[in-house]
Design a protein around this motif. Sequence first.
Motif, PDB file in Angstrom:
ATOM      1  N   PHE A 171       0.829  -1.202   0.000  1.00  0.00           N
ATOM      2  CA  PHE A 171       0.000   0.000   0.000  1.00  0.00           C
ATOM      3  C   PHE A 171       0.866   1.256   0.000  1.00  0.00           C
ATOM      4  O   PHE A 171       1.902   1.308   0.678  1.00  0.00           O
ATOM      5  CB  PHE A 171      -0.921   0.014   1.224  1.00  0.00           C
ATOM      6  N   HIS A 184     -12.098   8.087   5.950  1.00  0.00           N
ATOM      7  CA  HIS A 184     -12.132   7.596   4.575  1.00  0.00           C
ATOM      8  C   HIS A 184     -12.539   8.764   3.690  1.00  0.00           C
ATOM      9  O   HIS A 184     -13.573   9.409   3.922  1.00  0.00           O
ATOM     10  CB  HIS A 184     -13.148   6.461   4.416  1.00  0.00           C
ATOM     11  N   CYS A 241      -8.791   7.036  -0.458  1.00  0.00           N
ATOM     12  CA  CYS A 241      -7.778   6.688   0.529  1.00  0.00           C
ATOM     13  C   CYS A 241      -8.310   6.832   1.944  1.00  0.00           C
ATOM     14  O   CYS A 241      -9.446   7.267   2.173  1.00  0.00           O
ATOM     15  CB  CYS A 241      -6.555   7.580   0.344  1.00  0.00           C
ATOM     16  N   SER A 242      -7.458   6.457   2.890  1.00  0.00           N
ATOM     17  CA  SER A 242      -7.741   6.643   4.307  1.00  0.00           C
ATOM     18  C   SER A 242      -6.650   7.532   4.886  1.00  0.00           C
ATOM     19  O   SER A 242      -5.465   7.346   4.587  1.00  0.00           O
ATOM     20  CB  SER A 242      -7.757   5.294   5.038  1.00  0.00           C
ATOM     21  N   PRO A 280      -4.109   3.013  -2.495  1.00  0.00           N
ATOM     22  CA  PRO A 280      -3.822   1.778  -3.239  1.00  0.00           C
ATOM     23  C   PRO A 280      -2.381   1.727  -3.732  1.00  0.00           C
ATOM     24  O   PRO A 280      -1.735   2.751  -3.940  1.00  0.00           O
ATOM     25  CB  PRO A 280      -4.806   1.841  -4.413  1.00  0.00           C
ATOM     26  N   ASN A 316      -2.283  -6.843   8.028  1.00  0.00           N
ATOM     27  CA  ASN A 316      -3.723  -6.745   8.249  1.00  0.00           C
ATOM     28  C   ASN A 316      -4.138  -7.936   9.093  1.00  0.00           C
ATOM     29  O   ASN A 316      -4.044  -9.087   8.659  1.00  0.00           O
ATOM     30  CB  ASN A 316      -4.456  -6.753   6.906  1.00  0.00           C
ATOM     31  N   THR A 374      -9.816  -2.794   8.512  1.00  0.00           N
ATOM     32  CA  THR A 374      -9.206  -3.911   7.774  1.00  0.00           C
ATOM     33  C   THR A 374      -9.402  -3.834   6.266  1.00  0.00           C
ATOM     34  O   THR A 374      -8.952  -4.716   5.541  1.00  0.00           O
ATOM     35  CB  THR A 374      -9.804  -5.258   8.246  1.00  0.00           C
ATOM     36  N   HIS A 375     -10.089  -2.803   5.752  1.00  0.00           N
ATOM     37  CA  HIS A 375     -10.393  -2.657   4.324  1.00  0.00           C
ATOM     38  C   HIS A 375     -11.327  -3.747   3.810  1.00  0.00           C
ATOM     39  O   HIS A 375     -11.440  -3.958   2.599  1.00  0.00           O
ATOM     40  CB  HIS A 375      -9.107  -2.659   3.480  1.00  0.00           C
ATOM     41  N   THR A 376     -11.979  -4.480   4.720  1.00  0.00           N
ATOM     42  CA  THR A 376     -12.854  -5.583   4.303  1.00  0.00           C
ATOM     43  C   THR A 376     -14.239  -5.507   4.928  1.00  0.00           C
ATOM     44  O   THR A 376     -15.142  -6.237   4.500  1.00  0.00           O
ATOM     45  CB  THR A 376     -12.247  -6.938   4.706  1.00  0.00           C
ATOM     46  N   ARG A 390     -14.086  -8.021   0.659  1.00  0.00           N
ATOM     47  CA  ARG A 390     -14.439  -6.616   0.419  1.00  0.00           C
ATOM     48  C   ARG A 390     -15.581  -6.487  -0.596  1.00  0.00           C
ATOM     49  O   ARG A 390     -16.421  -5.600  -0.482  1.00  0.00           O
ATOM     50  CB  ARG A 390     -13.206  -5.812  -0.005  1.00  0.00           C
ATOM     51  N   PHE A 441     -17.435  -3.049  -0.804  1.00  0.00           N
ATOM     52  CA  PHE A 441     -16.355  -2.086  -0.682  1.00  0.00           C
ATOM     53  C   PHE A 441     -15.732  -1.880  -2.061  1.00  0.00           C
ATOM     54  O   PHE A 441     -15.141  -2.804  -2.619  1.00  0.00           O
ATOM     55  CB  PHE A 441     -15.282  -2.591   0.292  1.00  0.00           C
ATOM     56  N   PHE A 453     -13.051  -0.380  -4.751  1.00  0.00           N
ATOM     57  CA  PHE A 453     -11.625  -0.042  -4.762  1.00  0.00           C
ATOM     58  C   PHE A 453     -11.316   0.868  -5.946  1.00  0.00           C
ATOM     59  O   PHE A 453     -11.854   0.686  -7.042  1.00  0.00           O
ATOM     60  CB  PHE A 453     -10.766  -1.311  -4.865  1.00  0.00           C
TER      61      PHE A 453
END
Length: 878
Positions: free
Chosen positions: A528, A561, A575-576, A590, A624, A669-671, A713, A718, A720
């Motif tokens: 990342f 976010h 992004c975060s 990403p 993660n 966790t991006h999920t 995700r 979620f 991307f």
Amino acid sequence: MFYRLLSVVQRQRTSRGWQNWPSARSGASAAEAHSVALPAQAQVVICGGGIMGTSVAYHLSKMGWKDIVLLEQGRLAAGSTRFCAGIISTARHLGIEQKMADYSNKLYQQLEQETGIQTGYIRTGSIFLAQTQDRLISLKRINSRLNVIGIPSEIISPKKVAELHPLLNVHDLAGAMHVPEDAVVSSADVALALASAASQNGVQIYDRTSVVHVMIKKGEVTGVETDKGQIECQYFVNCAGQWAYELGLSNEEPISIPLHACEHFYLLTRPLETPLQSNTPNIVDADGRIYIRNWQGGILSGGFEKTPKPIFTEGKNQLEIHNLQEDWDHFEPLLSSLLRRMPDLETLEIMKLVNCPETFTPDMRCIMGESPVVKGYFVLAGMNSAGLSFGGGAGRYLAEWMVHGYPSENVWELDLKRFGALQSSRTFLRHRVMEVMPLLYELKVPRWDFQTGRQLRTSPLYDRLDAQGARWMEKHGFERPKYFVPPDKDLLALEQSKTFYKPDWFDIVESEVKCCKEAVCVIDMSSFTKFEITSTGDQALESLQYLFSNDLDVPVGHIVHTGMLNEGGGYENDCSIARLNKRSFFMISPTDQQVHSWAWLKKHMQLDSNLLLEDVTWKYTALNLIGPRAVDVLSELSYAPITPDHFPSLFCKEMSVGYANGIRVMSMTHTGEPGFMLYIPIEYALHVYNEVMSVGQKYGIRNAGYYALRSLRIEKFFAFWGQDLNTLTTPLECGRESRVKFEKGLDFIGRDALLQQRQNGVYKRLAMFVLDDHDTDLDLWPWWGEPIYRNGLYAGKTTSSAYSYTLERHVCLGFVHNFSEDTGEEQVVTADFINRGEYEIDIAGQRFQAKARLYPVASLYTHKRRKEDVELSDLHGK
């Protein structure tokens, strides 16, 4: 002896638009041509007089830019353009490439009428042969995509192939695809016609003028140094073909343009006893690695062999491309394939074996766009032997980019900024193009990986993970684990497994997903992109508030976010951002955003001694920790309270983990699953990983990969960036209005566009599709790019998909449009429009029913064990 296939015709001396050009071809002697003075300044200087350079000049002049100079070191159209096989083919895997080729086809068709220069355009159609069922599936996928964008095509039988081209041997074919509007053309004459039209619109063209280097001051183009003097300019366009790489490196501030040349062979024959008709269809026999077209009643046939010959690695190449040496031994496999496909050619006299250089890129996609390091430096090069097909469309998109600041289509897959300096090694390029050239005709099933140029960027944990069965994929040069092969699995069989159906790794990923949901898993996500933005005062916050759509003035430790939007409200990045302290922010993006985001931030931030932007991607290993037992593992390693009261969702805290201090722990966790991201200084990475795995044993810990992450995700809806989101996608189109600070009264890039869109409505919406009547074991799988049908009418395409092990069904994400049945124009898409539709997903020509849902979905499913008991909730509201 026949000298070359596509000569620069004598009529160029007298065609209108050519008489006044200051070159030896306009009637002046060569000596006089060399004495012609260049203009002292221009708005744009284009380097390269082939199909790319002339197309850019043509389109810029059509858009109203007139102060343009085009420079060619030799003669116009005397490079790769001159040796092009002259086939225009619209059948491409990427949607953006299909659109470029379709536009080129239409443009070339009308050029003769516009310019008076004959281009040799003949509509022949193309037939793409399939010797295997897998190849036929690949063609069916392309066919369904072509049809929905208005390019006629159909899947045909071997019998029909024989009717369309009687000389072909069809006994070994499984089927074929016929694209009737493909064509052939004289590529050199197309370039001359484009140049003529550009000249009439005011573009000044000088041949036999070499660019020495581009002059740059304070990160901006200021001019061009040539062998005949300097030209001041604001924009420079590198269309130098195989010379683009070295030209980019010749500047004071080098620009990486990763491409490399290989020898490309094709043969020419005498006319057949009964000469082929001029409209005889082109043939692409990818399984045989050859293409065939009519040429003056005979045959032109070349291909992409398994063992290509890279050239000019040391940079020694010719001023103009003269025919390289014949190599019949090297061409023999392609000749044998040709004779198997057309046995009657055995007695035909061959006139010549043409050998010319073609340029290829590391990922088989062309390169366009503005340099990330020099403002005003644009590139259009690296066509992977498809320059003629892409030339018109690519020139148009680049011209739009220069004039309007952005092209009319999403071209991220072709953007120069998808690469970094790491892809500019000559050794890397030489090895990669030796793989790329044969891959042009290889059968590419979903999720295949390049084999060359690997292990370039690796996590400190690479060897540990590899020893535990990690199978790897590469993203932006970074090795990332796909999944982990258990000791009892056949590793070789998994590596060689290629299919459009249920893959052999299905059960492995299922066990990883199950562990993420029931226990705890670790995924190495070190690839990342990670930036730190710090300031002495409030400069960091003020800059980021303007650059990002969500409110970043949050308490220290909170994670936001957010999107980095352009003027049109589209996502330049998703992004975060964690607020580390009052004056410092940590940004996670990403993997393939590293170059693009850096360039965007540098362009829009007033960086000085009071405001610092630092790329810290290499400083941190990212783990993660996913699953309900992640909190137990972290608690035991940190001796700190990790309860929701002490560590709420979307919170960042610097902690000790094991013996290591300074670990940035984030509760996300991006999920959508519970867990934590650990950003670990690289010197502690191995220690922390070992501690996590040791303590986690009692909680059932295991390694997992990105395939499990993808499944998790997508089933949680979620999206991307780069897959589902792009520069033409706004937050309002994907249900993310809550991530936009409309009510704060703060200005940010894209705000006006979003306010206008909120008032007028959106013309597409991201939806989630759960396939109903799809058999995972027997049916073809969806991957991405499948057409979506609403009430029987085309409504959009999928952007990504995965199998949901929770729902026990396939889940796709994709955008739904509302096309008028009468005019085809786009209309507003409401939530009600989405919810009232009946949907189907087209997978290689077969349609499967699907249920659509919008984001956000509070409770997508009620988890039950049996597939038939899974209840999809209805969405009301947004």
